[in-house]
Design a protein around this motif. Structure first.
Motif, PDB file in Angstrom:
ATOM      1  N   LEU A 115      38.923  24.478  23.046  1.00  0.00           N
ATOM      2  CA  LEU A 115      40.306  24.886  23.278  1.00  0.00           C
ATOM      3  C   LEU A 115      41.272  24.030  22.463  1.00  0.00           C
ATOM      4  O   LEU A 115      42.225  24.550  21.873  1.00  0.00           O
ATOM      5  CB  LEU A 115      40.640  24.782  24.772  1.00  0.00           C
ATOM      6  CG  LEU A 115      39.962  25.798  25.691  1.00  0.00           C
ATOM      7  CD1 LEU A 115      40.288  25.472  27.152  1.00  0.00           C
ATOM      8  CD2 LEU A 115      40.407  27.216  25.373  1.00  0.00           C
ATOM      9  N   ALA A 116      41.027  22.734  22.428  1.00  0.00           N
ATOM     10  CA  ALA A 116      41.889  21.840  21.648  1.00  0.00           C
ATOM     11  C   ALA A 116      41.849  22.208  20.172  1.00  0.00           C
ATOM     12  O   ALA A 116      42.887  22.221  19.485  1.00  0.00           O
ATOM     13  CB  ALA A 116      41.451  20.392  21.853  1.00  0.00           C
ATOM     14  N   ASP A 117      40.656  22.506  19.659  1.00  0.00           N
ATOM     15  CA  ASP A 117      40.516  22.892  18.256  1.00  0.00           C
ATOM     16  C   ASP A 117      41.290  24.179  17.955  1.00  0.00           C
ATOM     17  O   ASP A 117      41.969  24.284  16.930  1.00  0.00           O
ATOM     18  CB  ASP A 117      39.041  23.100  17.900  1.00  0.00           C
ATOM     19  CG  ASP A 117      38.280  21.790  17.760  1.00  0.00           C
ATOM     20  OD1 ASP A 117      38.938  20.737  17.649  1.00  0.00           O
ATOM     21  OD2 ASP A 117      37.034  21.823  17.762  1.00  0.00           O
ATOM     22  N   GLU A 118      41.190  25.157  18.855  1.00  0.00           N
ATOM     23  CA  GLU A 118      41.875  26.437  18.609  1.00  0.00           C
ATOM     24  C   GLU A 118      43.390  26.270  18.656  1.00  0.00           C
ATOM     25  O   GLU A 118      44.112  26.896  17.878  1.00  0.00           O
ATOM     26  CB  GLU A 118      41.416  27.497  19.620  1.00  0.00           C
ATOM     27  CG  GLU A 118      39.945  27.862  19.529  1.00  0.00           C
ATOM     28  CD  GLU A 118      39.515  28.337  18.143  1.00  0.00           C
ATOM     29  OE1 GLU A 118      40.384  28.759  17.342  1.00  0.00           O
ATOM     30  OE2 GLU A 118      38.311  28.262  17.854  1.00  0.00           O
ATOM     31  N   VAL A 119      43.887  25.438  19.554  1.00  0.00           N
ATOM     32  CA  VAL A 119      45.326  25.177  19.591  1.00  0.00           C
ATOM     33  C   VAL A 119      45.779  24.527  18.279  1.00  0.00           C
ATOM     34  O   VAL A 119      46.800  24.917  17.696  1.00  0.00           O
ATOM     35  CB  VAL A 119      45.690  24.274  20.789  1.00  0.00           C
ATOM     36  CG1 VAL A 119      47.148  23.801  20.675  1.00  0.00           C
ATOM     37  CG2 VAL A 119      45.505  25.029  22.102  1.00  0.00           C
ATOM     38  N   ALA A 120      45.012  23.559  17.795  1.00  0.00           N
ATOM     39  CA  ALA A 120      45.349  22.910  16.526  1.00  0.00           C
ATOM     40  C   ALA A 120      45.344  23.918  15.379  1.00  0.00           C
ATOM     41  O   ALA A 120      46.228  23.895  14.506  1.00  0.00           O
ATOM     42  CB  ALA A 120      44.367  21.771  16.243  1.00  0.00           C
ATOM     43  N   GLU A 121      44.361  24.812  15.376  1.00  0.00           N
ATOM     44  CA  GLU A 121      44.275  25.826  14.322  1.00  0.00           C
ATOM     45  C   GLU A 121      45.438  26.815  14.411  1.00  0.00           C
ATOM     46  O   GLU A 121      45.918  27.321  13.391  1.00  0.00           O
ATOM     47  CB  GLU A 121      42.946  26.573  14.419  1.00  0.00           C
ATOM     48  CG  GLU A 121      41.715  25.726  14.105  1.00  0.00           C
ATOM     49  CD  GLU A 121      41.646  25.338  12.626  1.00  0.00           C
ATOM     50  OE1 GLU A 121      42.426  25.882  11.811  1.00  0.00           O
ATOM     51  OE2 GLU A 121      40.816  24.480  12.298  1.00  0.00           O
ATOM     52  N   MET A 122      45.904  27.104  15.626  1.00  0.00           N
ATOM     53  CA  MET A 122      47.055  28.000  15.771  1.00  0.00           C
ATOM     54  C   MET A 122      48.295  27.383  15.128  1.00  0.00           C
ATOM     55  O   MET A 122      49.040  28.061  14.408  1.00  0.00           O
ATOM     56  CB  MET A 122      47.304  28.316  17.248  1.00  0.00           C
ATOM     57  CG  MET A 122      46.441  29.433  17.795  1.00  0.00           C
ATOM     58  SD  MET A 122      46.905  29.905  19.476  1.00  0.00           S
ATOM     59  CE  MET A 122      45.612  29.105  20.396  1.00  0.00           C
ATOM     60  N   TYR A 123      48.513  26.102  15.382  1.00  0.00           N
ATOM     61  CA  TYR A 123      49.665  25.438  14.770  1.00  0.00           C
ATOM     62  C   TYR A 123      49.536  25.419  13.238  1.00  0.00           C
ATOM     63  O   TYR A 123      50.536  25.549  12.524  1.00  0.00           O
ATOM     64  CB  TYR A 123      49.807  24.012  15.300  1.00  0.00           C
ATOM     65  CG  TYR A 123      50.571  23.933  16.599  1.00  0.00           C
ATOM     66  CD1 TYR A 123      51.970  23.974  16.618  1.00  0.00           C
ATOM     67  CD2 TYR A 123      49.900  23.833  17.815  1.00  0.00           C
ATOM     68  CE1 TYR A 123      52.668  23.911  17.816  1.00  0.00           C
ATOM     69  CE2 TYR A 123      50.605  23.767  19.018  1.00  0.00           C
ATOM     70  CZ  TYR A 123      51.987  23.814  19.009  1.00  0.00           C
ATOM     71  OH  TYR A 123      52.691  23.764  20.199  1.00  0.00           O
ATOM     72  N   ALA A 124      48.314  25.272  12.748  1.00  0.00           N
ATOM     73  CA  ALA A 124      48.103  25.241  11.304  1.00  0.00           C
ATOM     74  C   ALA A 124      48.290  26.614  10.666  1.00  0.00           C
ATOM     75  O   ALA A 124      48.489  26.711   9.452  1.00  0.00           O
ATOM     76  CB  ALA A 124      46.686  24.718  10.999  1.00  0.00           C
ATOM     77  N   ALA A 125      48.232  27.670  11.465  1.00  0.00           N
ATOM     78  CA  ALA A 125      48.303  29.039  10.935  1.00  0.00           C
ATOM     79  C   ALA A 125      49.628  29.728  11.265  1.00  0.00           C
ATOM     80  O   ALA A 125      49.713  30.958  11.203  1.00  0.00           O
ATOM     81  CB  ALA A 125      47.140  29.863  11.485  1.00  0.00           C
ATOM     82  N   LEU A 126      50.658  28.965  11.569  1.00  0.00           N
ATOM     83  CA  LEU A 126      51.939  29.578  11.959  1.00  0.00           C
ATOM     84  C   LEU A 126      52.520  30.464  10.858  1.00  0.00           C
ATOM     85  O   LEU A 126      53.255  31.407  11.142  1.00  0.00           O
ATOM     86  CB  LEU A 126      52.953  28.489  12.336  1.00  0.00           C
ATOM     87  CG  LEU A 126      52.660  27.711  13.627  1.00  0.00           C
ATOM     88  CD1 LEU A 126      53.718  26.644  13.851  1.00  0.00           C
ATOM     89  CD2 LEU A 126      52.581  28.652  14.825  1.00  0.00           C
ATOM     90  N   SER A 127      52.183  30.169   9.611  1.00  0.00           N
ATOM     91  CA  SER A 127      52.714  30.966   8.495  1.00  0.00           C
ATOM     92  C   SER A 127      51.783  32.111   8.101  1.00  0.00           C
ATOM     93  O   SER A 127      52.078  32.856   7.162  1.00  0.00           O
ATOM     94  CB  SER A 127      52.944  30.061   7.271  1.00  0.00           C
ATOM     95  OG  SER A 127      51.720  29.475   6.843  1.00  0.00           O
ATOM     96  N   ASP A 128      50.675  32.247   8.799  1.00  0.00           N
ATOM     97  CA  ASP A 128      49.699  33.296   8.490  1.00  0.00           C
ATOM     98  C   ASP A 128      49.355  34.032   9.783  1.00  0.00           C
ATOM     99  O   ASP A 128      48.399  33.676  10.475  1.00  0.00           O
ATOM    100  CB  ASP A 128      48.438  32.670   7.875  1.00  0.00           C
ATOM    101  CG  ASP A 128      47.441  33.705   7.390  1.00  0.00           C
ATOM    102  OD1 ASP A 128      47.569  34.887   7.767  1.00  0.00           O
ATOM    103  OD2 ASP A 128      46.525  33.332   6.629  1.00  0.00           O
ATOM    104  N   PRO A 129      50.116  35.084  10.136  1.00  0.00           N
ATOM    105  CA  PRO A 129      49.924  35.756  11.435  1.00  0.00           C
ATOM    106  C   PRO A 129      48.513  36.255  11.684  1.00  0.00           C
ATOM    107  O   PRO A 129      48.016  36.171  12.815  1.00  0.00           O
ATOM    108  CB  PRO A 129      50.918  36.926  11.366  1.00  0.00           C
ATOM    109  CG  PRO A 129      51.986  36.449  10.444  1.00  0.00           C
ATOM    110  CD  PRO A 129      51.259  35.643   9.406  1.00  0.00           C
TER     111      PRO A 129
END
Length: 249
Positions: A115-129
């Motif tokens: 879950l922590a990894d996916e949250v981090a990846e979401m923040y990293a992908a804010l410019s790529d919906p």
């Protein structure tokens, strides 16, 4: 789709089994004569659909389950009986809020790390919906597994796969992915804190906000079922989804 068909054929032929690791990216891209970025897009699609599972530092594996129920049948039923988006979100609130509460009680350290990894990846992908959507789906799938009930997990797989296909068509119009990422972080924190009441509440709030966002992307999604002509003169009721009254775990 070339990646999807290749992996599907390997599974169908018995060359790949649940838990097997896919060949390295470089080797697979060379075999399919495609770029590694195209390969990653195909793998991301299969991961979001629950066929593959990426493990940080270990590679990509064929999912060991739970198997999704037939997501296509849900689409067919929806078309036949005119399921409305707000009805799907209401169903999600009833199911996912309680699943999140169970996850807060039962999640393992491995689930929390995912879950922590996916949250981090979401923040990293804010410019790529589209990339963001993949990690969004994985986050919810991990919560379903963390709840420790394979029946609930299978139901979640069905809904998640169906929603992923729908959201692919609208996610480019998303206006505020950062707010969504922050809500996912709060859900994760509640689960990590072993607080089922807070996990239930935060998931419920997240889904209500998600429904509002989808209404903005697809304006007709909030419309109610058409009323019979005999009711046309009656005062109209609010078209908003009914408030959830799911019991607090």
């Amino acid at each position: 789709m070339q990646v999807v068909e290749h992996v599907r054929s390997l599974i169908s032929s018995g060359e790949l089994h649940p838990g097997d690791r896919l060949p390295p990216e470089r080797e697979l891209a060379r075999k399919l004569s495609i770029s590694r970025s195209s390969l990653r897009a195909g793998i991301g699609f299969l991961s979001a659909m629950g066929v593959l599972q990426s493990r940080h530092g270990a590679g990509t594996f064929v999912s060991t389950g739970p198997p999704a129920l037939d997501a296509s049948s849900l689409s067919v039923l929806g078309a036949l009986h005119h399921f409305l988006p707000w009805q799907m979100f209401e169903a999600r609130i009833v199911l996912e809020a309680n699943v999140a509460a169970l996850a807060a009680e039962r999640a393992t350290d491995e689930h929390l790390a995912e879950l922590a990894d996916e949250v981090a990846e979401m923040y990293a992908a804010l410019s790529d919906p589209r990339e963001y959507l993949i990690h969004d789906v994985r986050f919810h799938r991990t919560i379903a597994r963390a709840a420790g009930n394979p029946i609930l997990a299978a139901l979640m797989e069905t809904i998640t796969a169906n929603l992923y296909e729908t959201r692919l068509e609208t996610v480019q119009d998303s206006s505020d992915l950062k707010e969504s990422a922050e809500m996912h972080r709060e859900i994760y924190r509640a689960i990590r804190a072993r607080n089922p009441v807070q996990a239930h509440h935060t998931m419920e709030q997240h889904l209500k906000l998600a429904r509002t966002a989808q209404d903005a992307e697809t304006p007709d999604s909030h419309l109610p079922i058409e009323k019979p002509a005999s009711e046309a003169a009656k005062p109209t009721r609010s078209t908003k989804a009914p408030r959830s009254h799911a019991p607090t775990p």
